[in-house]
Design a protein around this motif. Structure first.
Motif, mmCIF file in Angstrom:
data_model
loop_
_atom_site.group_PDB
_atom_site.id
_atom_site.type_symbol
_atom_site.label_atom_id
_atom_site.label_comp_id
_atom_site.label_asym_id
_atom_site.label_seq_id
_atom_site.Cartn_x
_atom_site.Cartn_y
_atom_site.Cartn_z
ATOM 1 N N ALA A 30 0.765 -1.186 0.039
ATOM 2 C CA ALA A 30 -0.016 0.048 0.103
ATOM 3 C C ALA A 30 0.876 1.370 -0.046
ATOM 4 O O ALA A 30 0.357 2.374 -0.224
ATOM 5 C CB ALA A 30 -0.893 0.031 1.049
ATOM 6 N N VAL A 31 2.175 1.111 0.265
ATOM 7 C CA VAL A 31 2.882 2.273 0.274
ATOM 8 C C VAL A 31 3.701 2.698 -1.105
ATOM 9 O O VAL A 31 3.994 1.741 -1.747
ATOM 10 C CB VAL A 31 4.287 2.132 1.419
ATOM 11 N N ALA A 32 3.201 3.901 -1.643
ATOM 12 C CA ALA A 32 3.628 4.158 -2.863
ATOM 13 C C ALA A 32 4.955 5.147 -2.647
ATOM 14 O O ALA A 32 5.725 5.246 -3.521
ATOM 15 C CB ALA A 32 2.561 5.270 -3.144
ATOM 16 N N ARG A 33 5.025 6.051 -1.665
ATOM 17 C CA ARG A 33 6.012 6.989 -1.201
ATOM 18 C C ARG A 33 6.579 6.679 0.228
ATOM 19 O O ARG A 33 5.622 6.760 1.074
ATOM 20 C CB ARG A 33 5.747 8.504 -1.628
ATOM 21 N N VAL A 34 7.605 7.056 0.386
ATOM 22 C CA VAL A 34 8.368 7.342 1.727
ATOM 23 C C VAL A 34 8.706 8.841 1.903
ATOM 24 O O VAL A 34 9.022 9.294 0.947
ATOM 25 C CB VAL A 34 9.612 6.485 2.027
ATOM 26 N N VAL A 35 8.253 9.352 3.017
ATOM 27 C CA VAL A 35 8.395 10.821 3.305
ATOM 28 C C VAL A 35 9.512 10.993 4.412
ATOM 29 O O VAL A 35 9.343 10.279 5.387
ATOM 30 C CB VAL A 35 7.331 11.698 3.234
ATOM 31 N N VAL A 36 10.193 11.832 4.581
ATOM 32 C CA VAL A 36 10.955 12.230 5.485
ATOM 33 C C VAL A 36 11.127 13.512 5.640
ATOM 34 O O VAL A 36 10.927 14.539 4.619
ATOM 35 C CB VAL A 36 12.495 11.763 5.270
ATOM 36 N N GLU A 37 11.518 14.107 6.884
ATOM 37 C CA GLU A 37 11.642 15.479 7.026
ATOM 38 C C GLU A 37 12.963 15.828 7.972
ATOM 39 O O GLU A 37 12.751 16.456 9.046
ATOM 40 C CB GLU A 37 10.235 16.196 7.796
ATOM 41 N N PRO A 38 14.015 15.641 7.212
ATOM 42 C CA PRO A 38 15.359 15.936 8.257
ATOM 43 C C PRO A 38 15.437 17.440 8.276
ATOM 44 O O PRO A 38 14.890 18.353 7.577
ATOM 45 C CB PRO A 38 16.239 15.369 7.368
ATOM 46 N N ASP A 39 16.217 17.658 9.431
ATOM 47 C CA ASP A 39 16.464 19.320 9.703
ATOM 48 C C ASP A 39 17.545 19.436 8.516
ATOM 49 O O ASP A 39 18.180 18.789 7.992
ATOM 50 C CB ASP A 39 17.291 19.082 11.099
ATOM 51 N N VAL A 40 17.041 20.918 7.895
ATOM 52 C CA VAL A 40 17.971 21.339 6.814
ATOM 53 C C VAL A 40 19.327 21.423 6.658
ATOM 54 O O VAL A 40 20.279 21.418 5.916
ATOM 55 C CB VAL A 40 17.416 22.818 6.272
ATOM 56 N N ARG A 41 19.755 21.664 7.982
ATOM 57 C CA ARG A 41 21.220 21.851 8.478
ATOM 58 C C ARG A 41 22.056 20.333 8.434
ATOM 59 O O ARG A 41 23.085 20.336 8.602
ATOM 60 C CB ARG A 41 21.586 22.407 9.835
ATOM 61 N N ASN A 42 21.173 19.166 8.444
ATOM 62 C CA ASN A 42 21.835 18.047 8.433
ATOM 63 C C ASN A 42 22.310 17.490 7.208
ATOM 64 O O ASN A 42 21.599 16.820 6.562
ATOM 65 C CB ASN A 42 20.919 16.999 8.973
ATOM 66 N N ASP A 43 23.492 18.041 6.862
ATOM 67 C CA ASP A 43 24.168 17.408 5.645
ATOM 68 C C ASP A 43 24.303 16.079 5.297
ATOM 69 O O ASP A 43 24.292 15.691 4.346
ATOM 70 C CB ASP A 43 25.293 18.251 5.239
ATOM 71 N N LYS A 44 24.923 15.339 6.466
ATOM 72 C CA LYS A 44 24.782 13.789 6.276
ATOM 73 C C LYS A 44 23.745 13.195 5.891
ATOM 74 O O LYS A 44 23.750 12.309 5.299
ATOM 75 C CB LYS A 44 25.777 13.298 7.757
ATOM 76 N N ILE A 45 22.532 13.309 6.628
ATOM 77 C CA ILE A 45 21.449 12.619 6.230
ATOM 78 C C ILE A 45 20.927 12.974 4.830
ATOM 79 O O ILE A 45 20.390 12.326 4.077
ATOM 80 C CB ILE A 45 20.397 12.866 7.396
#
Length: 177
Positions: A121-136
């Motif tokens: 049922a999953v079409a997309r995965v969404v994430v919301e990392p901190d904009v300062r987190n360059d590694k992620i």
């Protein structure tokens, strides 16, 4: 290396979890200085939430990562017009280590995204990392996430990003979706 994912067991995993989320390298997790009781309260709240779950990841039996999966329609992202049916939210924290293994974090990220897409049922995965987190940001891009836009959340400015099954399969870390 075998990566497995299982439900987080607070009675068993609390001390490990607290060490991970309060480690200086985990600053973007937002729990710096949290006590055992505070970490317990947060993960008990997640355990009681029907729209959010915490999972423990192991490498060859040893605990090495925390995965959270959530329904973005029941989260601080709920009002975003970009959300769509079939979206699932994900958070990932790889245990801090003084002896990093090249490629390990990428392998964990690939396994976590595969876990999200294991649900048909999953079409997309969404994430919301901190904009300062360059590694992620680099890791997300390597597994197929595309930044949609910055989003102001209660605790950060996030890089709201999405990954479709096709994006994942075609990515540098290419997985089976």
């Amino acid at each position: 290396m075998r990566l497995t994912i299982e439900p987080l067991d607070l009675a068993r995993d609390l001390a490990t979890l607290q060490a991970w989320v309060t480690h200086p390298r985990s600053v973007f997790w937002g729990m710096q200085g949290a006590t055992l009781d505070e970490v317990h309260a947060e993960y008990a709240r997640i355990a009681d939430d029907p729209h959010h779950e915490a999972l423990l990841g192991r490498a060859d039996g040893s605990p090495v990562f925390l995965m959270e999966r959530y329904d973005p329609f029941h989260s601080p992202l709920a009002d975003l017009p970009e959300l769509a049916a079939g979206d699932v939210g994900m958070h990932l924290l790889v245990a801090p280590t003084d002896t990093p293994v090249p490629g390990f974090t990428g392998a964990v990220m690939r396994r976590v995204v595969e876990e999200c897409f294991a649900d048909p049922a999953v079409a997309r995965v969404v994430v919301e990392p901190d904009v300062r987190n360059d590694k992620i940001a680099a890791l997300n891009a390597a597994v197929g996430f595309r930044v949609v836009r910055p989003v102001r959340l209660p605790d950060k400015t996030a890089a709201f990003s999405t990954c479709t099954r096709a994006d994942f399969v075609a990515s540098q870390l290419g997985g089976v979706a």
